[in-house]
Design an enzyme around this catalytic site. Structure first.
Site, PDB file in Angstrom:
ATOM      1  N   HIS A 119      66.784   4.327  97.020  1.00  0.00           N
ATOM      2  CA  HIS A 119      65.964   3.130  97.140  1.00  0.00           C
ATOM      3  C   HIS A 119      65.849   2.453  95.776  1.00  0.00           C
ATOM      4  O   HIS A 119      65.959   3.097  94.732  1.00  0.00           O
ATOM      5  CB  HIS A 119      64.578   3.488  97.662  1.00  0.00           C
ATOM      6  CG  HIS A 119      64.552   3.849  99.106  1.00  0.00           C
ATOM      7  ND1 HIS A 119      63.392   3.847  99.863  1.00  0.00           N
ATOM      8  CD2 HIS A 119      65.544   4.219  99.959  1.00  0.00           C
ATOM      9  CE1 HIS A 119      63.667   4.204 101.104  1.00  0.00           C
ATOM     10  NE2 HIS A 119      64.973   4.438 101.184  1.00  0.00           N
TER      11      HIS A 119
ATOM     12  N   CYS B  69      57.914   2.631  99.995  1.00  0.00           N
ATOM     13  CA  CYS B  69      57.745   3.580 101.098  1.00  0.00           C
ATOM     14  C   CYS B  69      57.062   4.850 100.587  1.00  0.00           C
ATOM     15  O   CYS B  69      56.735   4.971  99.408  1.00  0.00           O
ATOM     16  CB  CYS B  69      59.097   3.919 101.706  1.00  0.00           C
ATOM     17  SG  CYS B  69      60.156   4.914 100.619  1.00  0.00           S
TER      18      CYS B  69
ATOM     19  N   GLU C  75      63.298   1.329  94.121  1.00  0.00           N
ATOM     20  CA  GLU C  75      62.237   1.852  93.272  1.00  0.00           C
ATOM     21  C   GLU C  75      62.624   3.193  92.646  1.00  0.00           C
ATOM     22  O   GLU C  75      62.324   3.438  91.466  1.00  0.00           O
ATOM     23  CB  GLU C  75      60.944   2.028  94.070  1.00  0.00           C
ATOM     24  CG  GLU C  75      60.344   0.746  94.610  1.00  0.00           C
ATOM     25  CD  GLU C  75      60.826   0.405  96.003  1.00  0.00           C
ATOM     26  OE1 GLU C  75      60.117  -0.340  96.699  1.00  0.00           O
ATOM     27  OE2 GLU C  75      61.913   0.873  96.404  1.00  0.00           O
TER      28      GLU C  75
ATOM     29  N   CYS D  55      59.076   6.625  97.736  1.00  0.00           N
ATOM     30  CA  CYS D  55      58.997   5.909  96.463  1.00  0.00           C
ATOM     31  C   CYS D  55      57.575   5.945  95.898  1.00  0.00           C
ATOM     32  O   CYS D  55      57.386   6.029  94.680  1.00  0.00           O
ATOM     33  CB  CYS D  55      59.449   4.471  96.647  1.00  0.00           C
ATOM     34  SG  CYS D  55      61.186   4.313  97.134  1.00  0.00           S
TER      35      CYS D  55
END
Length: 237
Positions: A86, A116, A88, A119
């Site tokens: 991801h 999410c 992040e 993260c």
């Protein structure tokens, strides 16, 4: 800056060194901070816009520290065929390498969509101090769905590892973020909107974080020093 940016309480005492009131200095600092936040968030949106030409998902993250750009990343799940990549997560890893520290307590992370759960936990363990994003995610968000970003229990039970919950500011440039996703794939965006995967506007994110956040005093600075200088060297070193 949206209304979700917190109003800091400002004093009225005089600063005899420069003849300016503390209130005026605080107002200037607040303006500079908001201007920096907007610049970083616009950079994040621009990065997300570039995802289409790179055949990537328009999820983007930028990390800054005291107004200075540190790093940025797009979501690399599709490119690397790895669901943990991801935006992040990649940005946090890059920032830790660039700053040569696992502790990012003076940093702010900006993202197009609410981080999410995965993260959000990485944000908490890396001790990022502020989280700013465009659209909320009631289905997958680490704050709207699961109370990770503002969970004071992590820092109260294990203060050696986790800092106080970060300030969480949602709704920043959310209309611009929505346009990026809509342009990327109008059909999929209609599906996401219908299911309310991502939603507009700012939630009541700040209250929980600020009420649980320790004061920026000697105790807080000592706790930060102990985590970075002692615990990190023994455990994370």
């Amino acid at each position: 800056m949206p209304a979700s940016i917190p109003r800091r309480h400002r004093g009225t005492s005089r600063n005899h060194l420069n003849g300016c009131s503390t209130a005026k200095v605080s107002a200037m600092a607040k303006h500079d901070s908001e201007a920096s936040d907007m610049a970083m968030m616009r950079r994040c949106v621009a990065l997300a816009q570039s995802a289409g030409s790179r055949r990537k998902y328009p999820f983007a993250a930028v990390i800054g520290r005291r107004g200075e750009f540190i790093c940025e990343s797009l979501n690399m799940v599709r490119t690397e065929r790895d669901v943990t990549r991801h935006a992040e997560m990649i940005a946090i890893s890059s920032a830790q390498k660039k700053l040569r520290s696992t502790s990012l307590d003076e940093c702010t992370i900006y993202s197009t969509i609410e981080p999410c759960a995965m993260c959000s936990y990485a944000i908490r363990e890396s001790r990022i101090g502020r989280v700013i994003f465009g659209m909320r995610s009631p289905v997958m968000g680490g704050n709207s769905r699961w109370n990770i970003l503002t969970d004071a229990g992590l820092s109260s039970i294990l203060p050696e590892v986790f800092a106080s919950p970060p300030d969480v500011l949602s709704g920043c440039l959310h209309h611009e973020v929505q346009k990026v996703f809509q342009k990327r794939n109008p059909l999929i965006w209609k599906f996401l909107k219908a299911r309310k995967i991502f939603v507009d506007g700012a939630g009541d994110d700040l209250t929980g974080a600020l009420s649980a956040k320790m004061g920026v005093g000697l105790g807080s600075r000592l706790a930060t020093w102990a985590r970075v200088s002692i615990v990190d060297r023994l455990w994370r070193g």
